[in-house]
Design a protein around this motif. Structure first.
Motif, PDB file in Angstrom:
ATOM      1  N   ASN A 415      -5.844  -8.275   2.491  1.00  0.00           N
ATOM      2  CA  ASN A 415      -6.422  -9.209   1.853  1.00  0.00           C
ATOM      3  C   ASN A 415      -7.823  -8.873   1.987  1.00  0.00           C
ATOM      4  N   LYS A 418      -8.678  -5.860  -0.012  1.00  0.00           N
ATOM      5  CA  LYS A 418      -8.872  -6.216  -1.431  1.00  0.00           C
ATOM      6  C   LYS A 418     -10.662  -7.161  -1.881  1.00  0.00           C
ATOM      7  N   TYR A 419     -10.595  -7.862  -0.632  1.00  0.00           N
ATOM      8  CA  TYR A 419     -11.246  -8.740  -1.447  1.00  0.00           C
ATOM      9  C   TYR A 419     -12.989  -8.585  -0.272  1.00  0.00           C
ATOM     10  N   ASP A 443     -13.491 -10.361   7.739  1.00  0.00           N
ATOM     11  CA  ASP A 443     -13.694  -9.352   7.322  1.00  0.00           C
ATOM     12  C   ASP A 443     -15.584 -10.334   6.707  1.00  0.00           C
ATOM     13  N   ILE A 448     -14.647 -16.846   0.693  1.00  0.00           N
ATOM     14  CA  ILE A 448     -14.017 -18.043  -0.312  1.00  0.00           C
ATOM     15  C   ILE A 448     -15.044 -19.645  -0.322  1.00  0.00           C
ATOM     16  N   ILE A 456      -6.334 -22.360  -1.616  1.00  0.00           N
ATOM     17  CA  ILE A 456      -5.956 -20.491  -1.182  1.00  0.00           C
ATOM     18  C   ILE A 456      -4.409 -20.725  -0.777  1.00  0.00           C
ATOM     19  N   ARG A 462      -4.967 -17.846  -7.383  1.00  0.00           N
ATOM     20  CA  ARG A 462      -5.566 -17.182  -6.879  1.00  0.00           C
ATOM     21  C   ARG A 462      -6.806 -17.867  -7.945  1.00  0.00           C
ATOM     22  N   VAL A 463      -7.907 -17.445  -6.785  1.00  0.00           N
ATOM     23  CA  VAL A 463      -9.580 -17.512  -7.326  1.00  0.00           C
ATOM     24  C   VAL A 463      -9.874 -17.568  -8.612  1.00  0.00           C
ATOM     25  N   VAL A 468     -13.492 -11.780  -7.650  1.00  0.00           N
ATOM     26  CA  VAL A 468     -12.365 -11.672  -7.810  1.00  0.00           C
ATOM     27  C   VAL A 468     -11.054 -11.787  -8.539  1.00  0.00           C
ATOM     28  N   GLY A 473      -4.032  -9.030  -7.629  1.00  0.00           N
ATOM     29  CA  GLY A 473      -3.032  -9.987  -6.045  1.00  0.00           C
ATOM     30  C   GLY A 473      -2.110 -10.549  -7.250  1.00  0.00           C
ATOM     31  N   THR A 474      -1.333 -11.001  -6.402  1.00  0.00           N
ATOM     32  CA  THR A 474       0.093 -11.806  -6.703  1.00  0.00           C
ATOM     33  C   THR A 474       0.225 -13.499  -6.981  1.00  0.00           C
ATOM     34  N   GLY A 475      -0.788 -13.494  -6.006  1.00  0.00           N
ATOM     35  CA  GLY A 475      -1.266 -15.172  -5.555  1.00  0.00           C
ATOM     36  C   GLY A 475       0.391 -15.684  -4.191  1.00  0.00           C
ATOM     37  N   LEU A 478      -1.059 -15.647   1.054  1.00  0.00           N
ATOM     38  CA  LEU A 478      -1.318 -16.501   1.616  1.00  0.00           C
ATOM     39  C   LEU A 478       0.124 -17.830   2.055  1.00  0.00           C
TER      40      LEU A 478
END
Ligand code: ADP
Length: 512
Positions: A415, A418-419, A443, A448, A456, A462-463, A468, A473-475, A478
């Motif tokens: 994550n 990715k973010y 990071d 968020i 989340i 997923r936001v 985003v 992503g799959t959500g 987390l």
């Protein structure tokens, strides 16, 4: 608001809320009507009580009339009428005097010495000749009425007809002391019928003087008044003791209103709960369909890359050894990405089915972190990240499933990669939080918002705002992390600010 949610709100409002509100309005309206009816019933009851008092006083006088009738019909009694009358008066203290007369006009009153000096029956009879004539017509119909005639402040004259065969004493006058009659004769009856519930009073109409009251009035207002038939100057009154009809009714109304309001509130709360559940279901359905499209997308990209570079290699289009190596590494990293996604989904479905098992053992958190870090180092480097690993050597061993912790940590690092946008920095560290060991991934990515931080960890969430959306992503990441940490009696915490990066922490319970 979503279209289907709007529809649900409309249906709920139409089916439940609207009828409930209409019913409430109707109930409140009919409440007033029923209160009126109750008031009327109460009033009727009070009237009936006062009626019975009047009836009783008439019966009382009727019994006097009967006694006097017997007296004038009895030849022997007639001879010493005076002494018989005296003893009659002695028994009935509230009677001041009695008189007999034979006819109306000319009035010849039989000379009975019972009259008060100031009392002139002749005058009274002649003044009320109409009424006496009426008594005669009643008598012809077989009915003996008692008629109150003129009365002064303290006494009342009651006239009735007797059956004197000699027609000498067929008009009979009973002069009573009004107050005494009320206080001595009526009072017993008033006491017995008032019970504990009511208070019955008798007042002088002219000056409002209270002649008798069964219970102390204590300033209470008399609710219902009725004339006392035989004593025109006096009236009976009745009231509820302690409380009034109004306060009983208003108490009832308040209780009923409260109950109705409570019912409406419960109904509204129920509708709200139903609405929330339905909305959640609708949202979940939406999220699930998003999930399917996200997963398809996530699977398609690495598959397309793998097949493209494999084909290039197969066709011998990669000319230099360097290019070949690059394509190999792309294929390998995309394949591992693919397997990560598939693992994530499998892991999630195991958790959902309650089949996920953990092999718990004493684990050195630092070495787990180090292992994950070393596998990821290359990947981070390749993606242009600045990164660091900072380990606190003093943290104790924890009890955990090392594979599960690695999975959780990989998800966090994934994550973080990715973010992150322009500022590509990832810092991993271990340490203590109170007495509990933790590992954190920090990071400098997109961050968020406070509101989203609560959501989340929900499955499939997923936001959906900002950058985003363009990130795949799959959500599920987390959700898995949270589940793994809960299975370890630990927790995952997040600290984040929009645009400034995030810090996720896996906190483990102290090893006992
Ligand atoms: P996903 O597959 O979408 O990454 P996750 O469950 O891992 O699913 O994360 C849920 C959501 O939380 C993500 O869609 C993202 O919006 C947000 N999120 C997770 N980690 C970070 C992070 N490090 N920085 C910013 N947002 C994050």
């Amino acid at each position: 608001m979503n279209k289907s949610v709007k529809k649900i709100v409309l249906i709920l409002t139409l089916i439940i809320l609207l009828p409930a509100l209409l019913f409430t309005a109707f109930e409140i309206n009919s409440l007033n009507e029923s209160e009126e009816t109750i008031k009327e019933i109460y009033t009727n009851q009070l009237e009936a009580i006062l009626f019975s008092v009047n009836q009783y006083s008439e019966d009382m006088v009727s019994s006097w009339r009967s006694a006097l009738n017997t007296m004038v019909n009895d030849e022997t009694a007639l001879q010493n009428l005076s002494s018989r009358a005296d003893s009659f008066l002695n028994i009935n203290k509230s009677i001041q005097s009695i008189f007999f007369a034979d006819s109306l006009n000319p009035v010849t009153v039989s000379g009975i010495s019972l009259f008060n000096n100031y009392f002139d029956p002749v005058k009274i009879l002649s003044q009320n000749s109409d009424k006496i004539r009426r008594l005669h017509s009643y008598q012809q119909a077989g009915y003996y009425k008692i008629e109150p005639l003129k009365n002064d402040d303290s006494s009342t004259v009651l006239i009735t007809l007797l059956n004197d065969p000699h027609k000498k004493k067929n008009i009979c006058g009973i002069i009573i002391n009004s107050r005494q009659f009320i206080r001595e004769v009526l009072s017993q009856k008033l006491k017995s019928i008032s019970g504990e519930e009511f208070n019955i009073t008798c007042t002088n109409k002219k000056n409002n003087e209270l002649i008798y009251s069964v219970f102390n009035l204590d300033g209470q207002e008399i609710k219902l008044k009725k004339d006392l038939w035989l004593l025109p100057d006096y009236e009976l009154g009745i009231l509820l003791r302690g409380t009034s009809i109004e306060s009983i009714i208003s108490g009832r109304t308040t209780t009923n209103l409260l109950l109705i309001s409570l019912l409406t509130l419960i109904l509204i709360a129920g509708v709200f709960v139903v609405f929330r559940n339905i909305r959640r279901e609708v949202e979940l359905a939406q999220i699930k369909s998003d999930f399917v499209s996200n997963v398809s997308h996530e699977l398609r990209t690495p598959l397309a890359l793998i097949s493209m570079f494999a084909e290039t290699l197969e066709m011998g289009r990669a000319r230099t050894e360097e290019k070949k190596q690059e394509y190999y590494s792309i294929i390998s990293s995309e394949a591992s990405r693919l397997s990560r996604i598939v693992n994530k989904i499998l892991s999630f479905s195991k958790i959902e089915a309650g089949r996920r098992e953990y092999n718990v053992a004493a684990v050195d958190l630092n070495s787990v972190v180090e292992e994950v870090f070393s596998t990821y180092q290359f990947h981070l480097q390749n993606n242009g990240f600045v990164f660091s690993l900072n380990m606190n050597e003093k943290i104790p061993e924890i009890k955990a499933d090392s594979e599960a912790i690695s999975e959780a940590l990989i998800n966090l690092i994934d994550n973080a990669v990715k973010y992150s946008r322009d500022k590509k920095e990832i810092h991993i560290s271990t340490g203590f939080e109170n007495t509990r060991a933790f590992v954190e991934v920090k990071d400098c990515g997109i961050g968020i918002s406070e509101e989203n931080q609560k959501k989340i960890f929900d499955k499939f969430y997923r936001v959906s705002e900002g950058l985003v959306h363009s990130t795949k992503g799959t959500g599920l990441g987390l959700t898995l992390v949270k589940h793994i940490m809960e299975a370890h009696q630990g927790e995952v915490t997040v600290k984040s600010k929009n645009g400034e990066g995030s810090r996720f922490r896996l906190v483990f319970p102290a090893f006992k």
